[in-house]
Design an enzyme around this catalytic site. Structure first.
Site, mmCIF file in Angstrom:
data_model
loop_
_atom_site.group_PDB
_atom_site.id
_atom_site.type_symbol
_atom_site.label_atom_id
_atom_site.label_comp_id
_atom_site.label_asym_id
_atom_site.label_seq_id
_atom_site.Cartn_x
_atom_site.Cartn_y
_atom_site.Cartn_z
ATOM 1 N N HIS A 1 24.795 35.980 35.426
ATOM 2 C CA HIS A 1 24.206 34.329 35.395
ATOM 3 C C HIS A 1 24.157 34.447 33.943
ATOM 4 O O HIS A 1 23.377 35.284 33.240
ATOM 5 C CB HIS A 1 22.953 34.625 36.349
ATOM 6 C CG HIS A 1 22.205 33.026 36.131
ATOM 7 N ND1 HIS A 1 23.123 32.125 36.987
ATOM 8 C CD2 HIS A 1 21.479 31.902 35.214
ATOM 9 C CE1 HIS A 1 22.860 30.469 36.905
ATOM 10 N NE2 HIS A 1 21.641 30.596 35.805
ATOM 11 N N ARG B 1 30.891 29.862 43.803
ATOM 12 C CA ARG B 1 30.395 29.216 45.104
ATOM 13 C C ARG B 1 29.127 29.868 45.692
ATOM 14 O O ARG B 1 29.072 31.512 45.320
ATOM 15 C CB ARG B 1 31.834 29.828 46.565
ATOM 16 C CG ARG B 1 33.138 29.098 45.648
ATOM 17 C CD ARG B 1 33.291 27.828 45.668
ATOM 18 N NE ARG B 1 33.731 27.717 46.427
ATOM 19 C CZ ARG B 1 32.599 26.272 46.822
ATOM 20 N NH1 ARG B 1 33.320 25.346 46.538
ATOM 21 N NH2 ARG B 1 32.624 25.188 48.520
ATOM 22 N N ASN C 1 25.492 39.597 40.286
ATOM 23 C CA ASN C 1 25.869 38.919 40.136
ATOM 24 C C ASN C 1 25.968 38.522 38.672
ATOM 25 O O ASN C 1 25.278 39.520 38.315
ATOM 26 C CB ASN C 1 25.538 37.442 40.681
ATOM 27 C CG ASN C 1 26.160 36.230 40.519
ATOM 28 O OD1 ASN C 1 26.968 36.019 40.341
ATOM 29 N ND2 ASN C 1 24.981 35.220 40.520
ATOM 30 N N ARG D 1 32.075 27.354 54.528
ATOM 31 C CA ARG D 1 31.672 28.706 54.031
ATOM 32 C C ARG D 1 31.604 29.776 54.823
ATOM 33 O O ARG D 1 32.064 30.662 53.847
ATOM 34 C CB ARG D 1 30.264 27.999 53.445
ATOM 35 C CG ARG D 1 29.913 27.004 52.408
ATOM 36 C CD ARG D 1 28.557 27.497 52.098
ATOM 37 N NE ARG D 1 28.451 26.256 50.795
ATOM 38 C CZ ARG D 1 28.626 25.768 49.751
ATOM 39 N NH1 ARG D 1 29.551 26.764 49.471
ATOM 40 N NH2 ARG D 1 28.433 24.343 49.311
ATOM 41 N N ASN E 1 34.879 37.969 32.130
ATOM 42 C CA ASN E 1 33.646 39.464 32.582
ATOM 43 C C ASN E 1 34.504 40.224 33.323
ATOM 44 O O ASN E 1 34.580 41.194 33.245
ATOM 45 C CB ASN E 1 32.701 38.549 33.124
ATOM 46 C CG ASN E 1 31.809 38.419 32.843
ATOM 47 O OD1 ASN E 1 30.634 39.174 32.135
ATOM 48 N ND2 ASN E 1 31.516 37.140 32.486
HETATM 49 C C1 GAR Z 1 29.499 33.639 32.698
HETATM 50 O O1 GAR Z 1 28.649 33.336 31.678
HETATM 51 C C2 GAR Z 1 29.173 33.837 34.701
HETATM 52 O O2 GAR Z 1 27.742 33.732 33.443
HETATM 53 C C3 GAR Z 1 28.936 32.523 34.521
HETATM 54 O O3 GAR Z 1 30.224 32.338 34.660
HETATM 55 C C4 GAR Z 1 30.562 31.925 33.228
HETATM 56 C C5 GAR Z 1 31.785 33.095 33.777
HETATM 57 O O4 GAR Z 1 33.271 33.140 32.915
HETATM 58 N N1 GAR Z 1 28.205 32.262 36.136
HETATM 59 C C6 GAR Z 1 27.520 31.651 36.315
HETATM 60 O O5 GAR Z 1 26.842 30.410 35.585
HETATM 61 C C7 GAR Z 1 27.078 31.748 38.237
HETATM 62 N N2 GAR Z 1 26.233 30.559 38.707
HETATM 63 P P1 GAR Z 1 34.679 34.557 32.536
HETATM 64 O O6 GAR Z 1 35.221 33.925 33.501
HETATM 65 O O7 GAR Z 1 34.867 34.016 31.515
HETATM 66 O O8 GAR Z 1 33.892 35.059 33.220
#
Ligand code: GAR
Length: 218
Positions: free
Chosen positions: A132, A114, A130, A88, A37
């Site tokens: 998700h 985190r 964020n 944290r 991302n």
């Molecule tokens: C993504 O799919 C994002 O939606 C998810 O982690 C992945 C990161 O992918 N986030 C979560 O699950 C947050 N709770 P990337 O490192 O290839 O961007």
């Protein structure tokens, strides 16, 4: 057929309005892993689909692939390893300091795995987004894709939302729907979700920045 379905289900269907000129938004990206991302956002900026600059990447896992992606694009990458902080709050204090050092305006959590505290959230009010991998409010937490498969839903997706203290619960900016196909594994489904994440995250950042700027003008 499937292509038609997946191409149409992004909401809101927003693209930047060239008549609404803002200076480039200064982004700080936080990521824990692969950073695909991060890459999509950086590419959207390079392609002039998003008027922004990634001023700094903060990552928490030594060796995370995202740091190499930042290096290839000459973006400063700062490792803040949560294992080296006593709490944290202590980690978030350092994150805030780093983001402020780079004069970041918007904080982009792109696979940051985190939980964040009010120390970070209050330092950037209404300026933290964020992504998700589900259609929130369904399937909050760290295993959204597995949960969607276990529930047997036929459509899932991804959500860009504002970050508030309660996990995965802030106001929704943009969502994309993704079909669950027979035989999907968590990996095949997550791959399909990822493709939509790359489409909505840059757009949602632009939309949120325009909305906040307009709200500030009123
Ligand atoms: C993504 O799919 C994002 O939606 C998810 O982690 C992945 C990161 O992918 N986030 C979560 O699950 C947050 N709770 P990337 O490192 O290839 O961007």
């Amino acid at each position: 057929m499937l292509e038609d379905i997946t191409a149409s289900l992004i909401s809101p269907d927003w693209v930047p309005d060239p008549s609404f000129n803002l200076p480039p938004i200064r982004l700080g990206v936080m990521a824990s892993g692969s950073g695909s991302n991060f890459e999509a956002i950086a590419q959207a900026i390079a392609d002039q689909h998003l008027n922004a600059k990634i001023c700094v990447l903060i990552y928490n896992n030594p060796g995370a692939k995202v740091s190499a992606r930042a290096a290839r694009r000459d973006i400063p990458a700062i490792l803040l390893n949560h294992r080296e902080f006593e709490s944290r709050d202590a980690l978030d204090r350092e994150i805030v300091k780093t983001l402020q050092n780079y004069e970041v305006e918007w904080v982009i959590m792109a696979g940051w795995m985190r939980i964040v505290t009010p120390i970070l959230i209050n330092a950037f009010p209404n300026r933290i987004l964020n992504i998700h991998p589900s259609l929130l409010p369904s399937f909050k937490g760290a295993h959204a894709v597995e949960q969607a498969l276990a529930a047997g839903v036929k459509i899932t997706g991804c959500t860009v939302h504002y970050v508030v203290p309660e996990v995965d619960s802030g106001a929704i900016v943009m969502q994309a729907a993704v079909p669950v196909l027979p035989g999907d594994t968590p990996e095949t489904l997550h791959n399909r979700i990822h493709l939509q994440e790359y489409r909505i995250f840059p757009r949602a950042i632009g939309l949120a920045a325009v909305q906040q700027a307009q709200a500030g003008e009123k």
